[in-house]
Every structure is written in C-alpha cells, then in structure tokens.
Scaffold this active site. Structure first.
Site, PDB file in Angstrom:
ATOM      1  N   SER A 172      -9.083  36.833  -2.901  1.00  0.00           N
ATOM      2  CA  SER A 172      -8.973  37.282  -0.875  1.00  0.00           C
ATOM      3  C   SER A 172      -7.780  36.099   0.009  1.00  0.00           C
ATOM      4  CB  SER A 172      -9.561  37.553  -0.546  1.00  0.00           C
ATOM      5  OG  SER A 172     -10.372  36.191  -0.630  1.00  0.00           O
TER       6      SER A 172
ATOM      7  N   GLU B 270      -5.924  35.870   2.943  1.00  0.00           N
ATOM      8  CA  GLU B 270      -5.987  35.511   3.958  1.00  0.00           C
ATOM      9  C   GLU B 270      -4.860  35.958   5.214  1.00  0.00           C
ATOM     10  OE1 GLU B 270      -9.332  32.620   6.000  1.00  0.00           O
ATOM     11  OE2 GLU B 270      -7.648  33.075   7.811  1.00  0.00           O
TER      12      GLU B 270
ATOM     13  N   THR C 115      -7.538  37.375  10.567  1.00  0.00           N
ATOM     14  CA  THR C 115      -8.508  36.258  11.265  1.00  0.00           C
ATOM     15  C   THR C 115      -8.720  37.050  12.664  1.00  0.00           C
ATOM     16  OG1 THR C 115      -6.396  35.037  12.286  1.00  0.00           O
ATOM     17  CG2 THR C 115      -7.456  33.917  10.559  1.00  0.00           C
ATOM     18  N   TYR C 116      -9.490  36.731  14.014  1.00  0.00           N
ATOM     19  CA  TYR C 116      -9.472  36.571  15.497  1.00  0.00           C
ATOM     20  C   TYR C 116      -9.805  35.859  16.143  1.00  0.00           C
ATOM     21  CZ  TYR C 116     -12.295  39.698  18.330  1.00  0.00           C
ATOM     22  OH  TYR C 116     -12.557  40.430  19.092  1.00  0.00           O
TER      23      TYR C 116
ATOM     24  N   ALA D 170     -10.719  34.272  18.399  1.00  0.00           N
ATOM     25  CA  ALA D 170     -12.961  34.039  19.034  1.00  0.00           C
ATOM     26  C   ALA D 170     -11.786  34.014  20.679  1.00  0.00           C
ATOM     27  CB  ALA D 170     -13.317  32.939  18.721  1.00  0.00           C
TER      28      ALA D 170
ATOM     29  N   ARG E  50     -18.347  32.234  13.996  1.00  0.00           N
ATOM     30  CA  ARG E  50     -18.849  31.799  15.135  1.00  0.00           C
ATOM     31  C   ARG E  50     -17.280  31.406  15.829  1.00  0.00           C
ATOM     32  NH1 ARG E  50     -20.129  25.354  17.106  1.00  0.00           N
ATOM     33  NH2 ARG E  50     -17.549  25.241  16.372  1.00  0.00           N
ATOM     34  N   GLY E  51     -16.389  30.858  15.683  1.00  0.00           N
ATOM     35  CA  GLY E  51     -15.664  31.302  16.353  1.00  0.00           C
ATOM     36  C   GLY E  51     -14.608  29.766  17.104  1.00  0.00           C
ATOM     37  N   ASP E  52     -13.777  29.536  17.576  1.00  0.00           N
ATOM     38  CA  ASP E  52     -13.533  27.766  18.160  1.00  0.00           C
ATOM     39  C   ASP E  52     -12.747  28.640  18.978  1.00  0.00           C
ATOM     40  OD1 ASP E  52     -14.520  25.828  16.188  1.00  0.00           O
ATOM     41  OD2 ASP E  52     -12.895  26.219  14.743  1.00  0.00           O
TER      42      ASP E  52
ATOM     43  N   TYR F 100     -18.727  24.632   4.828  1.00  0.00           N
ATOM     44  CA  TYR F 100     -18.446  23.512   5.312  1.00  0.00           C
ATOM     45  C   TYR F 100     -18.334  22.220   4.203  1.00  0.00           C
ATOM     46  CZ  TYR F 100     -16.872  26.088   9.047  1.00  0.00           C
ATOM     47  OH  TYR F 100     -16.428  27.045  10.366  1.00  0.00           O
TER      48      TYR F 100
ATOM     49  N   LYS G 201     -27.392  31.958   8.271  1.00  0.00           N
ATOM     50  CA  LYS G 201     -26.676  32.740   8.000  1.00  0.00           C
ATOM     51  C   LYS G 201     -27.115  33.598   6.517  1.00  0.00           C
ATOM     52  CE  LYS G 201     -22.915  30.342   8.805  1.00  0.00           C
ATOM     53  NZ  LYS G 201     -21.963  29.801   9.445  1.00  0.00           N
TER      54      LYS G 201
ATOM     55  N   GLN H 296     -14.153  26.216   3.806  1.00  0.00           N
ATOM     56  CA  GLN H 296     -13.180  25.732   4.590  1.00  0.00           C
ATOM     57  C   GLN H 296     -12.460  25.325   3.338  1.00  0.00           C
ATOM     58  OE1 GLN H 296     -11.021  26.095   6.583  1.00  0.00           O
ATOM     59  NE2 GLN H 296     -12.071  24.938   8.809  1.00  0.00           N
TER      60      GLN H 296
ATOM     61  N   PHE I 152      -4.032  20.561  11.373  1.00  0.00           N
ATOM     62  CA  PHE I 152      -4.683  21.325  11.695  1.00  0.00           C
ATOM     63  C   PHE I 152      -6.394  20.311  10.981  1.00  0.00           C
ATOM     64  CE2 PHE I 152      -6.023  25.650   9.461  1.00  0.00           C
ATOM     65  CZ  PHE I 152      -6.325  25.703  11.045  1.00  0.00           C
TER      66      PHE I 152
ATOM     67  N   HIS J  17      -9.894  31.844  -2.252  1.00  0.00           N
ATOM     68  CA  HIS J  17      -9.881  33.063  -0.607  1.00  0.00           C
ATOM     69  C   HIS J  17      -8.186  32.063  -0.328  1.00  0.00           C
ATOM     70  CE1 HIS J  17     -10.403  34.869   2.908  1.00  0.00           C
ATOM     71  NE2 HIS J  17     -10.129  33.722   3.680  1.00  0.00           N
TER      72      HIS J  17
HETATM   73  P1  FAD Z   1     -21.291  27.907  12.810  1.00  0.00           P
HETATM   74  O1  FAD Z   1     -21.960  29.060  11.254  1.00  0.00           O
HETATM   75  O2  FAD Z   1     -22.164  29.521  14.059  1.00  0.00           O
HETATM   76  O3  FAD Z   1     -21.668  26.858  12.657  1.00  0.00           O
HETATM   77  C1  FAD Z   1     -20.931  26.019  13.635  1.00  0.00           C
HETATM   78  C2  FAD Z   1     -21.797  24.815  14.320  1.00  0.00           C
HETATM   79  O4  FAD Z   1     -22.686  24.922  14.708  1.00  0.00           O
HETATM   80  C3  FAD Z   1     -21.736  24.111  13.060  1.00  0.00           C
HETATM   81  O5  FAD Z   1     -21.685  22.753  13.060  1.00  0.00           O
HETATM   82  C4  FAD Z   1     -23.739  24.326  12.273  1.00  0.00           C
HETATM   83  O6  FAD Z   1     -23.882  23.518  11.698  1.00  0.00           O
HETATM   84  C5  FAD Z   1     -24.034  24.173  13.765  1.00  0.00           C
HETATM   85  N1  FAD Z   1     -24.745  25.235  13.731  1.00  0.00           N
HETATM   86  C6  FAD Z   1     -25.361  26.868  13.246  1.00  0.00           C
HETATM   87  N2  FAD Z   1     -26.189  27.756  13.576  1.00  0.00           N
HETATM   88  C7  FAD Z   1     -27.033  26.422  14.230  1.00  0.00           C
HETATM   89  C8  FAD Z   1     -28.223  26.596  14.789  1.00  0.00           C
HETATM   90  N3  FAD Z   1     -28.403  27.462  15.118  1.00  0.00           N
HETATM   91  N4  FAD Z   1     -28.520  25.443  15.755  1.00  0.00           N
HETATM   92  C9  FAD Z   1     -27.927  24.520  16.532  1.00  0.00           C
HETATM   93  N5  FAD Z   1     -26.269  24.422  15.181  1.00  0.00           N
HETATM   94  C10 FAD Z   1     -26.212  25.228  14.604  1.00  0.00           C
HETATM   95  N6  FAD Z   1     -12.215  30.822  13.704  1.00  0.00           N
HETATM   96  C11 FAD Z   1     -11.543  31.978  14.859  1.00  0.00           C
HETATM   97  O7  FAD Z   1     -11.188  31.345  15.901  1.00  0.00           O
HETATM   98  N7  FAD Z   1     -11.301  33.061  13.916  1.00  0.00           N
HETATM   99  C12 FAD Z   1     -11.159  32.668  12.523  1.00  0.00           C
HETATM  100  O8  FAD Z   1     -10.461  34.399  12.527  1.00  0.00           O
HETATM  101  C13 FAD Z   1     -11.841  32.179  12.068  1.00  0.00           C
HETATM  102  N8  FAD Z   1     -11.630  32.396   9.976  1.00  0.00           N
HETATM  103  C14 FAD Z   1     -12.027  31.835   9.502  1.00  0.00           C
HETATM  104  C15 FAD Z   1     -12.623  31.928   8.444  1.00  0.00           C
HETATM  105  C16 FAD Z   1     -12.819  31.182   7.341  1.00  0.00           C
HETATM  106  C17 FAD Z   1     -12.993  31.599   5.952  1.00  0.00           C
HETATM  107  C18 FAD Z   1     -13.860  29.688   7.855  1.00  0.00           C
HETATM  108  C19 FAD Z   1     -14.070  28.289   7.406  1.00  0.00           C
HETATM  109  C20 FAD Z   1     -13.179  29.268   8.887  1.00  0.00           C
HETATM  110  C21 FAD Z   1     -12.403  30.271   9.968  1.00  0.00           C
HETATM  111  N9  FAD Z   1     -12.330  29.704  11.455  1.00  0.00           N
HETATM  112  C22 FAD Z   1     -11.699  31.281  11.948  1.00  0.00           C
HETATM  113  C23 FAD Z   1     -13.141  28.804  12.296  1.00  0.00           C
HETATM  114  C24 FAD Z   1     -15.033  28.387  12.613  1.00  0.00           C
HETATM  115  O9  FAD Z   1     -14.658  29.883  13.315  1.00  0.00           O
HETATM  116  C25 FAD Z   1     -14.865  27.804  12.630  1.00  0.00           C
HETATM  117  O10 FAD Z   1     -15.186  26.302  12.194  1.00  0.00           O
HETATM  118  C26 FAD Z   1     -15.827  27.446  14.171  1.00  0.00           C
HETATM  119  O11 FAD Z   1     -16.449  25.831  14.926  1.00  0.00           O
HETATM  120  C27 FAD Z   1     -17.375  27.892  13.463  1.00  0.00           C
HETATM  121  O12 FAD Z   1     -17.786  28.815  12.844  1.00  0.00           O
HETATM  122  P2  FAD Z   1     -19.245  29.247  12.392  1.00  0.00           P
HETATM  123  O13 FAD Z   1     -18.718  30.396  11.858  1.00  0.00           O
HETATM  124  O14 FAD Z   1     -19.142  28.363  10.663  1.00  0.00           O
HETATM  125  O15 FAD Z   1     -19.890  29.228  13.586  1.00  0.00           O
END
Ligand code: FAD
Length: 275
Positions: A4, A6, A37-38, A40, A95-97, A133, A153, A164, A204, A254
């Site tokens: 894939s 991105e 990507t999106y 957030a 979750r997004g950043d 990660y 998840k 990542q 980055f 990917h």
């Molecule tokens: P989560 O799975 O929610 O985890 C985030 C953090 O919270 C982790 O430290 C986890 O350990 C902790 N956590 C999770 N669940 C809980 C809980 N229930 N209670 C307490 N802590 C918890 N970012 C963007 O803004 N736009 C994009 O399009 C984008 N695309 C991406 C694509 C890929 C393949 C990857 C790997 C990353 C991408 N990112 C993107 C970055 C990503 O959004 C960030 O890394 C963000 O900080 C975490 O997203 P996540 O979905 O992993 O979050």
C-alpha cells in the site's frame, strides 16, 4: 503480499493532478490499496474526502485515514456515510495528533473509541486498519501498556495493523513476537519511510519517536549537500530493510510516499515487486 502507498491530501488543483500522476506511476506495482492522511481536528476533512473521491474515480482502492480529533460520534457517522457513498472499503482509524505548536496537549479520544464508533455505525462495511508502534508510541507509559492498548483496538474490531516507520528491523520482529504473545493475531504490516532528505527525516523522527540509527544519521549528515548520493544511500538502506522484513515473512509493506514516487519506485523495483 500486501502493498500500500500512503499520500497526504493536496491543497491545490495542481496538487490533485500531481497526486493522480504519482498514484498512476506507482500503480505498476499493483498496490492492494492507497490511503490518504487526515489532519486530525478536521483541518483536511474536505481535502481528504476530495482526494479519496478522485482516487476512487480513477480506479484505486482508496482508504481515508480518520480520527475523531475534537469531533463527536455524530460527525464521524456523517463522514462514514460519505465514504460509504463514495465507495471506500477500508479506513485507517487513528487518534491523530494535534497540529504542532499546541504543546503536549492530546486529543481526548483514543483510536479504540473511533474503532467502536465505526463498527457500531457501519458494521463490517469497512476493513479497519489501526496503527502500531514497534519502538513504542511516545505518549505510552510502557511498551507493555502500549501493546495492551493495541490489543484493545483489535478486540474492538480492527482487522489489521500498519506500523509507524522504523529503521531497526529487530524492533519490528520483537514487536511482532510480543504482539503474538498477547494474542494479537491479525496481520501487522511494517510502515516504510523512504529516506530522501536529511533535516526532514531527523525532525520528523524525533517527533514521532522513530529512532534513526547512529550509522544512518552519520551517513545522512555527511551526504546532506549531495542530494543524489543521499537518495541513493537511502534507497539502498531501505531496500535492505524491506528485504529483511519480507524474508522474515512480513505480510506486506506500507510506504509513506509523501506524495513522491521516485525513491518508492526504486525500492519497489529493487525488491522485484514489478514482476
Ligand atoms: P491510540 O491507539 O489512541 O494511542 C495513542 C496513545 O494513547 C498511545 O500512547 C497509547 O498507548 C495510548 N492509549 C491508547 N488507548 C488508551 C487508553 N484506553 N487509555 C490510555 N492510553 C491509551 N496522524 C494524523 O494526524 N493523521 C493521519 O492521517 C495519520 N496517519 C497515520 C498512519 C499510520 C499508519 C500511523 C502509524 C500513524 C499515523 N498518524 C496520523 C499518527 C498518529 O495519529 C499518532 O501517532 C497519534 O499520536 C496516535 O494515534 P493512534 O491511532 O496510534 O492512537
């Protein structure tokens, strides 16, 4: 194997034309899907939708990235309906950043909450990808807890994981082992970041918690004023990484293309993915 690519959503009409051109160039490797990507918080809501629509119209299996940001479930459900209407079959749920400059603040909803909203609303309409990660997410309090949250998840309904990027293959193998030990049995696909510039990759990587090994940094530093040599070095290093991953049965790759085709193409050619 699953391949894939991105992209990020372009901002201008020229950017959109160029995106299709890049996707078409990479299409010779017959990707399973491409993704967009999106930003957030909704900053690219229209841009992501538009790019996904365009890619779908041009025959690509295009997957939007999606995160709740500050949105509530209702706004997410509306977006899901839009994507279903466009014909999307896959979503990357995150979750997004927060945009940089917002300090250490975080979005309140983790990706698990989004996976639940998507499954509740759309049932099995979409194949759901989530992020993993190998070197542990920067916000995580421990590798074990990070993996536990990944498992949540999957238990909430995600189908596969994209990681990542990383440059230590053993970080991936260790992550894979630990994931299997806690009962995560879905495909875990390594995320691959081609190296095409020095400052960008260092900045980055520091932000997202990906370690650039010292020997790679040293080479990049030495080559930073010779762009051709730097790209050739980056292609060689990332090709070797991919060879090692595929040799150890990674289920696919990917690529974070950053909307460029050159380095990704060379790596895919080196891997014989066009044959
Ligand atoms: P989560 O799975 O929610 O985890 C985030 C953090 O919270 C982790 O430290 C986890 O350990 C902790 N956590 C999770 N669940 C809980 C809980 N229930 N209670 C307490 N802590 C918890 N970012 C963007 O803004 N736009 C994009 O399009 C984008 N695309 C991406 C694509 C890929 C393949 C990857 C790997 C990353 C991408 N990112 C993107 C970055 C990503 O959004 C960030 O890394 C963000 O900080 C975490 O997203 P996540 O979905 O992993 O979050």
């Amino acid at each position: 194997m699953r391949l894939s690519f991105e992209f990020f959503p372009p901002r201008t009409p020229q950017g959109r034309t160029s995106l299709i051109r890049v996707a078409e160039r990479l299409n010779r490797f017959r990707p399973t899907f491409v993704s967009v990507t999106y930003g957030a918080g909704g900053s690219t809501r229209d841009g992501t939708q538009e790019a996904i629509g365009l890619l779908l119209e041009n025959g690509f299996d295009a997957a939007p990235h999606l995160s709740m940001g500050g949105d509530g479930p209702e706004q997410i459900r509306e977006l899901l309906d839009v994507y279903a209407g466009l014909g999307a079959r896959r979503i990357v749920a995150l979750r997004g950043d927060l945009p940089s400059g917002m300090g250490r603040a975080r979005y309140p909803n983790n990706a698990e909450a989004l996976v639940r909203v998507i499954r509740d609303h759309s049932d099995r309409r979409f194949h759901l990808e989530v992020a993993g990660y190998p070197e542990t997410h920067p916000d995580a309090t421990s590798p074990r807890l990070d993996l536990e949250f990944l498992k949540r998840k999957i238990d909430a309904g995600a189908d596969s994981v994209i990681t990542q990027y990383f440059y230590h293959p053993h970080a991936f193998f260790d992550f894979l082992n630990r994931a299997r030990q806690v009962g995560i049995n879905v495909p875990i696909v390594p995320g691959i970041m081609p190296i095409t510039n020095f400052e960008g990759i260092v900045r980055f990587s520091d932000g997202c918690g990906a370690d650039i090994p010292r020997w790679i940094r040293q080479h990049l530093d030495a080559l930073q004023h010779d762009q051709d040599a730097l790209i050739a070095f980056g292609v060689e290093v990332v090709t070797r990484l991919c060879t090692e991953l595929l040799g150890a049965d990674a289920p696919g790759l990917h690529f974070y293309t950053l909307n460029r085709w050159g380095a990704t193409t060379k790596i895919c050619e080196n891997l014989g993915l066009d044959s």
